[in-house]
Write a protein that holds these residues in place. Sequence first.
Motif, PDB file in Angstrom:
ATOM      1  N   SER A 105       0.767  -1.265  -0.022  1.00 24.25           N
ATOM      2  CA  SER A 105      -0.017   0.279  -0.012  1.00 24.25           C
ATOM      3  C   SER A 105       0.872   1.435   0.137  1.00 24.25           C
ATOM      4  CB  SER A 105      -0.940  -0.021   1.079  1.00 24.25           C
ATOM      5  OG  SER A 105      -0.239   0.025   2.327  1.00 24.25           O
ATOM      6  N   ILE A 106       2.008   1.084   0.669  1.00 18.36           N
ATOM      7  CA  ILE A 106       3.062   2.327   0.611  1.00 18.36           C
ATOM      8  C   ILE A 106       3.468   2.569  -0.979  1.00 18.36           C
ATOM      9  CG2 ILE A 106       5.065   3.090   1.261  1.00 18.36           C
ATOM     10  CD1 ILE A 106       4.536   1.833   4.006  1.00 18.36           C
ATOM     11  N   VAL A 107       3.686   1.494  -1.506  1.00 17.46           N
ATOM     12  CA  VAL A 107       4.111   1.379  -2.866  1.00 17.46           C
ATOM     13  C   VAL A 107       2.993   2.114  -3.759  1.00 17.46           C
ATOM     14  CG1 VAL A 107       4.692   0.267  -5.000  1.00 17.46           C
ATOM     15  CG2 VAL A 107       5.753  -0.334  -2.766  1.00 17.46           C
ATOM     16  N   GLY A 108       1.902   1.651  -3.364  1.00 22.61           N
ATOM     17  CA  GLY A 108       0.448   2.161  -4.366  1.00 22.61           C
ATOM     18  C   GLY A 108       0.270   3.537  -4.001  1.00 22.61           C
ATOM     19  N   ILE A 109       0.842   4.063  -2.716  1.00 23.63           N
ATOM     20  CA  ILE A 109       0.850   5.573  -2.549  1.00 23.63           C
ATOM     21  C   ILE A 109       1.578   6.263  -3.512  1.00 23.63           C
ATOM     22  CG2 ILE A 109       1.186   7.470  -0.749  1.00 23.63           C
ATOM     23  CD1 ILE A 109       0.120   5.261   1.295  1.00 23.63           C
ATOM     24  N   GLY A 110       2.967   5.758  -3.548  1.00 25.96           N
ATOM     25  CA  GLY A 110       3.911   6.382  -4.463  1.00 25.96           C
ATOM     26  C   GLY A 110       3.446   6.376  -5.670  1.00 25.96           C
ATOM     27  N   ILE A 111       3.014   5.218  -6.298  1.00 31.60           N
ATOM     28  CA  ILE A 111       2.523   5.178  -7.795  1.00 31.60           C
ATOM     29  C   ILE A 111       1.455   6.037  -8.110  1.00 31.60           C
ATOM     30  CG2 ILE A 111       1.599   3.703  -9.484  1.00 31.60           C
ATOM     31  CD1 ILE A 111       3.002   1.197  -8.392  1.00 31.60           C
ATOM     32  N   SER A 112       0.405   6.093  -7.049  1.00 31.50           N
ATOM     33  CA  SER A 112      -0.711   7.106  -7.258  1.00 31.50           C
ATOM     34  C   SER A 112      -0.145   8.512  -7.359  1.00 31.50           C
ATOM     35  CB  SER A 112      -1.802   7.180  -6.091  1.00 31.50           C
ATOM     36  OG  SER A 112      -2.135   5.569  -6.234  1.00 31.50           O
ATOM     37  N   LEU A 113       0.808   8.891  -6.434  1.00 28.03           N
ATOM     38  CA  LEU A 113       1.317  10.050  -6.574  1.00 28.03           C
ATOM     39  C   LEU A 113       2.123  10.295  -7.735  1.00 28.03           C
ATOM     40  CD1 LEU A 113       2.183  12.541  -4.575  1.00 28.03           C
ATOM     41  CD2 LEU A 113       4.319  11.479  -4.055  1.00 28.03           C
ATOM     42  N   GLY A 169      -0.718  11.116 -10.301  1.00 22.13           N
ATOM     43  CA  GLY A 169      -1.476  12.348  -9.869  1.00 22.13           C
ATOM     44  C   GLY A 169      -2.795  11.987  -9.571  1.00 22.13           C
ATOM     45  N   SER A 170      -2.879  10.728  -9.173  1.00 17.46           N
ATOM     46  CA  SER A 170      -4.273  10.190  -8.710  1.00 17.46           C
ATOM     47  C   SER A 170      -4.642  10.464  -7.090  1.00 17.46           C
ATOM     48  CB  SER A 170      -4.605   8.624  -9.141  1.00 17.46           C
ATOM     49  OG  SER A 170      -5.742   8.068  -8.565  1.00 17.46           O
ATOM     50  N   TYR A 171      -5.132  11.504  -6.820  1.00 13.56           N
ATOM     51  CA  TYR A 171      -5.316  11.759  -5.354  1.00 13.56           C
ATOM     52  C   TYR A 171      -6.536  10.695  -4.947  1.00 13.56           C
ATOM     53  CZ  TYR A 171      -3.249  15.948  -6.334  1.00 13.56           C
ATOM     54  OH  TYR A 171      -2.408  16.827  -6.525  1.00 13.56           O
ATOM     55  N   ILE A 172      -7.390   9.988  -5.467  1.00 13.29           N
ATOM     56  CA  ILE A 172      -8.271   8.994  -5.146  1.00 13.29           C
ATOM     57  C   ILE A 172      -7.624   7.898  -4.825  1.00 13.29           C
ATOM     58  CG2 ILE A 172     -10.299   7.424  -5.753  1.00 13.29           C
ATOM     59  CD1 ILE A 172     -11.285   9.985  -7.546  1.00 13.29           C
ATOM     60  N   GLY A 173      -6.426   7.416  -5.767  1.00 15.28           N
ATOM     61  CA  GLY A 173      -5.820   6.235  -5.359  1.00 15.28           C
ATOM     62  C   GLY A 173      -4.882   6.572  -4.239  1.00 15.28           C
ATOM     63  N   MET A 174      -4.281   7.592  -4.077  1.00 19.00           N
ATOM     64  CA  MET A 174      -3.619   7.823  -2.692  1.00 19.00           C
ATOM     65  C   MET A 174      -4.440   7.735  -1.704  1.00 19.00           C
ATOM     66  SD  MET A 174      -0.955  10.954  -3.577  1.00 19.00           S
ATOM     67  CE  MET A 174      -2.109  12.347  -3.664  1.00 19.00           C
ATOM     68  N   ILE A 175      -5.620   8.188  -1.499  1.00 14.59           N
ATOM     69  CA  ILE A 175      -6.365   8.332  -0.442  1.00 14.59           C
ATOM     70  C   ILE A 175      -6.794   6.686  -0.133  1.00 14.59           C
ATOM     71  CG2 ILE A 175      -8.778   8.997   0.360  1.00 14.59           C
ATOM     72  CD1 ILE A 175      -8.222  11.467  -0.961  1.00 14.59           C
ATOM     73  N   ALA A 176      -7.090   6.136  -1.132  1.00 10.29           N
ATOM     74  CA  ALA A 176      -7.579   4.682  -0.942  1.00 10.29           C
ATOM     75  C   ALA A 176      -6.505   3.865  -0.424  1.00 10.29           C
ATOM     76  CB  ALA A 176      -8.078   4.086  -2.255  1.00 10.29           C
ATOM     77  N   CYS A 177      -5.174   4.211  -0.824  1.00  5.50           N
ATOM     78  CA  CYS A 177      -4.008   3.387  -0.388  1.00  5.50           C
ATOM     79  C   CYS A 177      -3.560   3.605   1.165  1.00  5.50           C
ATOM     80  CB  CYS A 177      -2.818   3.454  -1.263  1.00  5.50           C
ATOM     81  SG  CYS A 177      -2.967   2.593  -2.882  1.00  5.50           S
ATOM     82  N   PHE A 178      -3.950   4.883   1.380  1.00  2.00           N
ATOM     83  CA  PHE A 178      -3.365   5.462   2.754  1.00  2.00           C
ATOM     84  C   PHE A 178      -4.565   4.836   3.665  1.00  2.00           C
ATOM     85  CE2 PHE A 178      -3.759   8.684   6.146  1.00  2.00           C
ATOM     86  CZ  PHE A 178      -2.316   8.634   6.640  1.00  2.00           C
ATOM     87  N   ILE A 179      -5.703   4.560   3.364  1.00  2.00           N
ATOM     88  CA  ILE A 179      -6.939   4.352   4.177  1.00  2.00           C
ATOM     89  C   ILE A 179      -6.566   2.481   4.297  1.00  2.00           C
ATOM     90  CG2 ILE A 179      -9.355   3.464   4.100  1.00  2.00           C
ATOM     91  CD1 ILE A 179      -9.914   6.363   3.131  1.00  2.00           C
ATOM     92  N   ILE A 180      -6.153   1.756   3.362  1.00  2.00           N
ATOM     93  CA  ILE A 180      -5.920   0.651   3.684  1.00  2.00           C
ATOM     94  C   ILE A 180      -4.683   0.361   4.275  1.00  2.00           C
ATOM     95  CG2 ILE A 180      -4.930  -1.257   2.126  1.00  2.00           C
ATOM     96  CD1 ILE A 180      -6.602  -0.481  -0.250  1.00  2.00           C
ATOM     97  N   LEU A 181      -3.642   1.193   4.153  1.00  2.00           N
ATOM     98  CA  LEU A 181      -2.377   1.303   4.917  1.00  2.00           C
ATOM     99  C   LEU A 181      -2.656   1.405   6.554  1.00  2.00           C
ATOM    100  CD1 LEU A 181       0.881   1.265   5.367  1.00  2.00           C
ATOM    101  CD2 LEU A 181       0.603   3.647   5.125  1.00  2.00           C
ATOM    102  N   ILE A 182      -3.718   2.391   6.761  1.00  2.00           N
ATOM    103  CA  ILE A 182      -3.882   2.603   8.233  1.00  2.00           C
ATOM    104  C   ILE A 182      -4.681   1.374   8.767  1.00  2.00           C
ATOM    105  CG2 ILE A 182      -5.255   4.079   9.830  1.00  2.00           C
ATOM    106  CD1 ILE A 182      -2.852   5.352   8.741  1.00  2.00           C
ATOM    107  N   ALA A 183      -5.864   0.824   8.003  1.00  2.00           N
ATOM    108  CA  ALA A 183      -6.305  -0.329   8.464  1.00  2.00           C
ATOM    109  C   ALA A 183      -5.665  -1.659   8.634  1.00  2.00           C
ATOM    110  CB  ALA A 183      -7.332  -0.492   7.451  1.00  2.00           C
TER     111      ALA A 183
END
Length: 62
Positions: free
Chosen positions: A19-27, A30-44
């Motif tokens: 999910s951290i990798v997903g945040i980097g890819i989303s960043l 430029g996909s803010y929805i992807g970053m938010i989704a990966c961040f929520i998955i990471l926290i959970a």
Amino acid sequence: MMNGIKWNLLLFATIGALSIVGIGISLGEGSYIGMIACFIILIAVVGYGFKTKKKMRDEGKL
């Protein structure tokens, strides 16, 4: 002393790292929805992993 691999904790750590990798890819994309989704998955996942680890430690399984 090593007692072996705790596969469930390894799974939590792997999903958290992905999910951290997903945040980097989303960043990068430029996909803010992807970053938010990966961040929520990471926290959970990390939160549930720590909760599981505490439960296992309290039960004497670690």
